[in-house]
Design a protein around this motif. Structure first.
Motif, PDB file in Angstrom:
ATOM      1  N   ARG A 244      47.557  37.655  41.523  1.00  0.00           N
ATOM      2  CA  ARG A 244      46.092  37.229  40.963  1.00  0.00           C
ATOM      3  C   ARG A 244      45.400  37.445  41.973  1.00  0.00           C
ATOM      4  O   ARG A 244      44.512  38.043  42.112  1.00  0.00           O
ATOM      5  CB  ARG A 244      45.389  35.872  40.119  1.00  0.00           C
ATOM      6  N   ARG A 265      43.199  48.063  42.386  1.00  0.00           N
ATOM      7  CA  ARG A 265      42.653  48.134  41.694  1.00  0.00           C
ATOM      8  C   ARG A 265      42.422  49.467  41.644  1.00  0.00           C
ATOM      9  O   ARG A 265      42.323  49.781  40.422  1.00  0.00           O
ATOM     10  CB  ARG A 265      40.968  47.455  41.971  1.00  0.00           C
ATOM     11  N   LYS A 269      44.850  47.372  37.790  1.00  0.00           N
ATOM     12  CA  LYS A 269      45.201  46.248  38.183  1.00  0.00           C
ATOM     13  C   LYS A 269      44.225  45.124  38.637  1.00  0.00           C
ATOM     14  O   LYS A 269      43.009  45.910  39.837  1.00  0.00           O
ATOM     15  CB  LYS A 269      46.609  46.041  38.778  1.00  0.00           C
ATOM     16  N   GLU A 270      44.147  44.207  38.745  1.00  0.00           N
ATOM     17  CA  GLU A 270      42.733  43.320  38.927  1.00  0.00           C
ATOM     18  C   GLU A 270      43.441  42.440  40.131  1.00  0.00           C
ATOM     19  O   GLU A 270      44.421  41.320  39.408  1.00  0.00           O
ATOM     20  CB  GLU A 270      41.782  42.081  37.750  1.00  0.00           C
ATOM     21  N   HIS A 272      42.076  39.514  43.140  1.00  0.00           N
ATOM     22  CA  HIS A 272      40.755  38.679  43.440  1.00  0.00           C
ATOM     23  C   HIS A 272      40.170  38.415  45.756  1.00  0.00           C
ATOM     24  O   HIS A 272      42.023  38.550  45.759  1.00  0.00           O
ATOM     25  CB  HIS A 272      40.259  37.979  43.118  1.00  0.00           C
TER      26      HIS A 272
END
Length: 313
Positions: A244, A265, A269-270, A272
């Motif tokens: 994540r 990205r 997919k994400e 952060h």
């Protein structure tokens, strides 16, 4: 071509180190010990042990990368006026090592850590690194460094030896509590999500001690550059594992980390940026993060929150 003033002065210092000019000489205890330290968390360590008997001056402030640091003319004056000098050692301060190793009053705080506890993979690291110098991320190892400071201050200020010994015991007790707290917090993260990715490979001791898989874009030193292949390989790993968050560091530019986020990205997919970690430097003076303990607490809270998907510890 004339050498720049600072380089010429450092060359003179190296020559002077062969004489008694830079010997460690005891003081009579009528004034505080004039101590100089390199990184700001080494400065904090010296102040924790030295207390009111030490006047600590730091060379490097928040956000400063010790791997790349070059001494200034002001630093040269501080070193010459100091009673004792403390530095990280293990080639952390790469460009100053030659000077410190020839200066009898300079003490590497990591010298008291048993070498069998250091990370030294086969083949070694890039350049001059034999051991990973980022020992402060294992709180149990950092506790050893208090003994190096205690012994150094006691040599230069024998009248304060009992005082330094007592403060060392007190500080090591605080570090044992911190070490136990870090373990409890990291255990809150599901095992599959215990993957920590940062700009450079500074957190291997942290991963080994507290049970995380650690990856860095750069090596142990920030001297090496990050290539496109490095970014793409790491992005593929993160996308596959569904990690994540990735972290930036206070003393390392964030552009490479941002490139990894974009690459993940692009794979649908994400990912952060989970926050900024203090790696090779602590935070601003006068803040909790400006101390070693506060620096560790900030990092752990940031890591746990990000890897749990935003839940605050």
């Amino acid at each position: 071509m004339r050498l720049p003033f600072v380089l010429l002065t450092l060359a003179t210092l190296l020559s002077a180190c062969q004489t008694q000019e830079f010997a460690l000489r005891p003081i009579d205890g009528s004034r505080p010990v004039r101590a100089v330290a390199t990184t700001n968390f080494v400065s904090d360590l010296v102040q924790q042990i030295g207390g009111e008997r030490a006047q600590v001056t730091g060379l490097m402030g928040p956000g400063v990368d010790p791997h790349l640091y070059k001494a200034s003319a002001g630093d040269v004056r501080k070193l010459t006026q100091a009673d004792i000098v403390f530095y990280g050692g293990l080639f952390l301060e790469g460009k100053l090592v030659e000077l410190f190793e020839k200066m009898p009053k300079a003490i590497a705080v990591t010298d008291t850590i048993p070498r069998e506890l250091l990370i030294a993979p086969k083949g070694g690291f890039e350049g001059t690194y034999t051991y990973d110098p980022h020992v402060w991320f294992d709180v149990s190892l950092w506790a050893y460094t208090a003994e190096a400071v205690r012994d150094g201050l006691s040599r230069v200020d024998p009248a304060g030896a009992g005082y330094y010994a007592k403060r060392t015991q007190q500080y090591q007790a605080r570090l044992r509590e911190l070490d136990a707290w870090v373990k409890r917090e990291i255990e809150r993260i599901p095992p599959q999500q215990r993957v920590m990715v940062t700009a450079h490979d500074a957190f291997s001791y942290f991963g080994r001690r507290y049970g995380l898989e650690v990856r860095g874009l750069q090596g142990v030193s920030t001297v090496a550059e990050t290539g496109t292949r490095d970014v793409q390989d790491l992005a593929a790993f993160l996308a596959e594992r569904g990690i994540r968050a990735i972290f930036v560091e206070s003393s390392v530019p964030r552009r490479s980390v941002e490139a990894v986020v974009a690459a993940v990205r692009s794979r649908g997919k994400e990912l952060h940026i989970g926050g900024e970690l203090f790696s090779d430097a602590a935070g601003d003076p006068g803040t909790p993060e400006g101390t070693y303990i506060g620096m560790v607490e900030h990092n752990v809270r940031t890591i746990v929150s990000a890897l749990l998907g935003g839940e605050h510890p």
